[in-house]
Design a protein around this motif. Structure first.
Motif, PDB file in Angstrom:
ATOM      1  N   LEU A   1      30.323 -38.902 -30.886  1.00  0.00           N
ATOM      2  CA  LEU A   1      29.603 -37.704 -31.305  1.00  0.00           C
ATOM      3  C   LEU A   1      29.453 -36.743 -30.137  1.00  0.00           C
ATOM      4  N   ALA A   2      30.103 -35.580 -30.222  1.00  0.00           N
ATOM      5  CA  ALA A   2      29.990 -34.558 -29.184  1.00  0.00           C
ATOM      6  C   ALA A   2      28.802 -33.654 -29.485  1.00  0.00           C
ATOM      7  N   ILE A   3      27.967 -33.400 -28.482  1.00  0.00           N
ATOM      8  CA  ILE A   3      26.844 -32.489 -28.630  1.00  0.00           C
ATOM      9  C   ILE A   3      27.312 -31.105 -28.203  1.00  0.00           C
ATOM     10  N   VAL A   4      27.302 -30.151 -29.146  1.00  0.00           N
ATOM     11  CA  VAL A   4      27.721 -28.782 -28.861  1.00  0.00           C
ATOM     12  C   VAL A   4      26.464 -27.915 -28.868  1.00  0.00           C
ATOM     13  N   SER A   5      26.072 -27.421 -27.694  1.00  0.00           N
ATOM     14  CA  SER A   5      24.803 -26.700 -27.551  1.00  0.00           C
ATOM     15  C   SER A   5      25.029 -25.226 -27.267  1.00  0.00           C
ATOM     16  N   GLY A   6      24.096 -24.389 -27.741  1.00  0.00           N
ATOM     17  CA  GLY A   6      24.193 -22.961 -27.483  1.00  0.00           C
ATOM     18  C   GLY A   6      22.901 -22.258 -27.807  1.00  0.00           C
ATOM     19  N   GLN A   7      22.975 -20.928 -27.866  1.00  0.00           N
ATOM     20  CA  GLN A   7      21.805 -20.094 -28.095  1.00  0.00           C
ATOM     21  C   GLN A   7      22.047 -19.163 -29.275  1.00  0.00           C
ATOM     22  N   ILE A   8      21.020 -18.406 -29.640  1.00  0.00           N
ATOM     23  CA  ILE A   8      21.143 -17.434 -30.720  1.00  0.00           C
ATOM     24  C   ILE A   8      22.241 -16.430 -30.368  1.00  0.00           C
ATOM     25  N   GLY A   9      23.109 -16.150 -31.345  1.00  0.00           N
ATOM     26  CA  GLY A   9      24.185 -15.191 -31.144  1.00  0.00           C
ATOM     27  C   GLY A   9      25.470 -15.781 -30.608  1.00  0.00           C
TER      28      GLY A   9
ATOM     29  N   LYS B   1      23.086 -32.378 -37.517  1.00  0.00           N
ATOM     30  CA  LYS B   1      23.650 -33.689 -37.195  1.00  0.00           C
ATOM     31  C   LYS B   1      24.409 -34.234 -38.391  1.00  0.00           C
ATOM     32  N   PRO B   2      25.702 -34.581 -38.218  1.00  0.00           N
ATOM     33  CA  PRO B   2      26.502 -35.083 -39.338  1.00  0.00           C
ATOM     34  C   PRO B   2      26.026 -36.443 -39.821  1.00  0.00           C
ATOM     35  N   SER B   3      26.305 -36.722 -41.088  1.00  0.00           N
ATOM     36  CA  SER B   3      25.873 -37.991 -41.681  1.00  0.00           C
ATOM     37  C   SER B   3      26.607 -39.187 -41.087  1.00  0.00           C
ATOM     38  N   MET B   4      27.848 -38.989 -40.596  1.00  0.00           N
ATOM     39  CA  MET B   4      28.621 -40.036 -39.922  1.00  0.00           C
ATOM     40  C   MET B   4      28.859 -41.245 -40.821  1.00  0.00           C
ATOM     41  N   PHE B   5      29.407 -41.000 -42.014  1.00  0.00           N
ATOM     42  CA  PHE B   5      29.747 -42.106 -42.911  1.00  0.00           C
ATOM     43  C   PHE B   5      30.914 -42.927 -42.355  1.00  0.00           C
ATOM     44  N   PHE B   6      31.805 -42.251 -41.606  1.00  0.00           N
ATOM     45  CA  PHE B   6      32.960 -42.925 -41.048  1.00  0.00           C
ATOM     46  C   PHE B   6      32.910 -42.841 -39.528  1.00  0.00           C
ATOM     47  N   ASN B   7      33.528 -43.809 -38.876  1.00  0.00           N
ATOM     48  CA  ASN B   7      33.506 -43.881 -37.423  1.00  0.00           C
ATOM     49  C   ASN B   7      34.622 -42.998 -36.853  1.00  0.00           C
ATOM     50  N   VAL B   8      34.417 -41.670 -36.934  1.00  0.00           N
ATOM     51  CA  VAL B   8      35.397 -40.711 -36.437  1.00  0.00           C
ATOM     52  C   VAL B   8      34.728 -39.789 -35.427  1.00  0.00           C
ATOM     53  N   TYR B   9      35.554 -39.117 -34.627  1.00  0.00           N
ATOM     54  CA  TYR B   9      35.022 -38.186 -33.629  1.00  0.00           C
ATOM     55  C   TYR B   9      34.412 -36.988 -34.346  1.00  0.00           C
ATOM     56  N   ASN B  10      33.192 -36.615 -34.001  1.00  0.00           N
ATOM     57  CA  ASN B  10      32.470 -35.592 -34.729  1.00  0.00           C
ATOM     58  C   ASN B  10      31.617 -34.759 -33.782  1.00  0.00           C
ATOM     59  N   SER B  11      30.976 -33.728 -34.326  1.00  0.00           N
ATOM     60  CA  SER B  11      30.152 -32.830 -33.518  1.00  0.00           C
ATOM     61  C   SER B  11      28.756 -32.684 -34.107  1.00  0.00           C
ATOM     62  N   GLU B  12      27.775 -32.586 -33.227  1.00  0.00           N
ATOM     63  CA  GLU B  12      26.423 -32.202 -33.625  1.00  0.00           C
ATOM     64  C   GLU B  12      26.124 -30.864 -32.974  1.00  0.00           C
ATOM     65  N   ILE B  13      25.743 -29.881 -33.795  1.00  0.00           N
ATOM     66  CA  ILE B  13      25.408 -28.551 -33.294  1.00  0.00           C
ATOM     67  C   ILE B  13      23.921 -28.500 -32.957  1.00  0.00           C
ATOM     68  N   ARG B  14      23.607 -27.951 -31.767  1.00  0.00           N
ATOM     69  CA  ARG B  14      22.209 -27.752 -31.367  1.00  0.00           C
ATOM     70  C   ARG B  14      22.059 -26.323 -30.858  1.00  0.00           C
ATOM     71  N   VAL B  15      21.140 -25.570 -31.470  1.00  0.00           N
ATOM     72  CA  VAL B  15      20.934 -24.174 -31.086  1.00  0.00           C
ATOM     73  C   VAL B  15      19.513 -23.993 -30.582  1.00  0.00           C
ATOM     74  N   ASP B  16      19.388 -23.569 -29.329  1.00  0.00           N
ATOM     75  CA  ASP B  16      18.089 -23.246 -28.733  1.00  0.00           C
ATOM     76  C   ASP B  16      17.616 -21.933 -29.354  1.00  0.00           C
ATOM     77  N   LEU B  17      16.459 -21.958 -30.007  1.00  0.00           N
ATOM     78  CA  LEU B  17      15.974 -20.778 -30.722  1.00  0.00           C
ATOM     79  C   LEU B  17      15.094 -19.871 -29.867  1.00  0.00           C
ATOM     80  N   GLY B  18      15.103 -20.088 -28.566  1.00  0.00           N
ATOM     81  CA  GLY B  18      14.502 -19.125 -27.642  1.00  0.00           C
ATOM     82  C   GLY B  18      12.986 -19.110 -27.595  1.00  0.00           C
ATOM     83  N   ILE B  19      12.358 -20.282 -27.646  1.00  0.00           N
ATOM     84  CA  ILE B  19      10.900 -20.367 -27.525  1.00  0.00           C
ATOM     85  C   ILE B  19      10.579 -21.358 -26.404  1.00  0.00           C
ATOM     86  N   PRO B  20      10.710 -20.923 -25.148  1.00  0.00           N
ATOM     87  CA  PRO B  20      10.564 -21.843 -24.022  1.00  0.00           C
ATOM     88  C   PRO B  20       9.131 -22.199 -23.650  1.00  0.00           C
TER      89      PRO B  20
END
Length: 202
Positions: A37-45, A156-175
């Motif tokens: 599972l690859a964690i793909v992180s970013g911000q708004i926009g 976060k994907p359900s991950m029914f199968f053991n395959v390479y996948n991605s989880e998207i994480r977006v920081d919504l700018g409230i530090p």
């Protein structure tokens, strides 16, 4: 004392070595508790790409509101209010060759809270269109106004199968808690939830 045959020990050692080699070959942004599972992180926009699919997801805006209402509501329908605060996350999803696996959108905070999307109105949600198209919509969460610091959208994907996948994480700018309080104080009285709109991807 139980003795193991040399062949049994050798097979065990080979499995351990093979697991180490596979881990070394994975990208650096892979989450260590889930090697595929690859964690793909970013911000708004920022468009975030799902591994190997060509599909991208972007948060375009967030809005805080004290009430929500379906765009299809009649004059007799009343807005849905809350003792907390509604957080509307507006998004843009572009479909590549492969559609991302099924996921459940959640909001998480530095305080450990996990907020799930509202079930009503039904227009709230995230879904990818067919290949070659893009879709714009919004997903709404009901949250505790006292626990919004570090607010992050997670797909976060359900991950029914053991395959390479991605989880998207977006920081919504409230530090900070101060910024969170400003957002709550300036919240819209009402947010109208529209159906997602599909268009040809540019």
């Amino acid at each position: 004392m139980k003795l193991y045959r040399p062949a049994t020990v050798l097979v065990g050692v080979l499995f351990v070595l093979l697991g180490g080699v596979i881990r070394l070959g994975l990208p650096d942004n892979v989450y260590h508790d889930t090697p595929n599972l690859a964690i793909v992180s970013g911000q708004i926009g920022q468009p975030l790409e799902y591994a190997g699919s060509g599909s991208t997801f972007k948060v375009t805006r967030i809005a805080f509101a004290r009430k929500i209402l379906s765009a299809k509501a009649s004059d007799d329908d009343k807005p849905i209010d809350t003792d907390g605060i509604y957080v509307a996350v507006e998004w843009d999803a572009v479909r590549g060759v492969a559609k991302p696996d099924t996921f459940t959108p959640t909001l998480t905070t530095d305080g450990g809270s996990v907020y799930e999307e509202v079930s009503d109105p039904t227009e709230s949600g995230i879904d990818f269109p067919d290949a070659g198209f893009a879709r714009t919509g919004s997903v709404v969460f009901e949250a505790n106004p006292a626990d919004l610091k570090g607010l992050t959208l997670r797909l976060k994907p359900s991950m029914f199968f053991n395959v390479y996948n991605s989880e998207i994480r977006v920081d919504l700018g409230i530090p900070t808690e101060a910024i969170a309080q400003q957002m709550v104080d300036s919240a819209e009285d009402q947010y109208v939830v529209n159906d997602a709109v599909t268009r040809v991807a540019s």
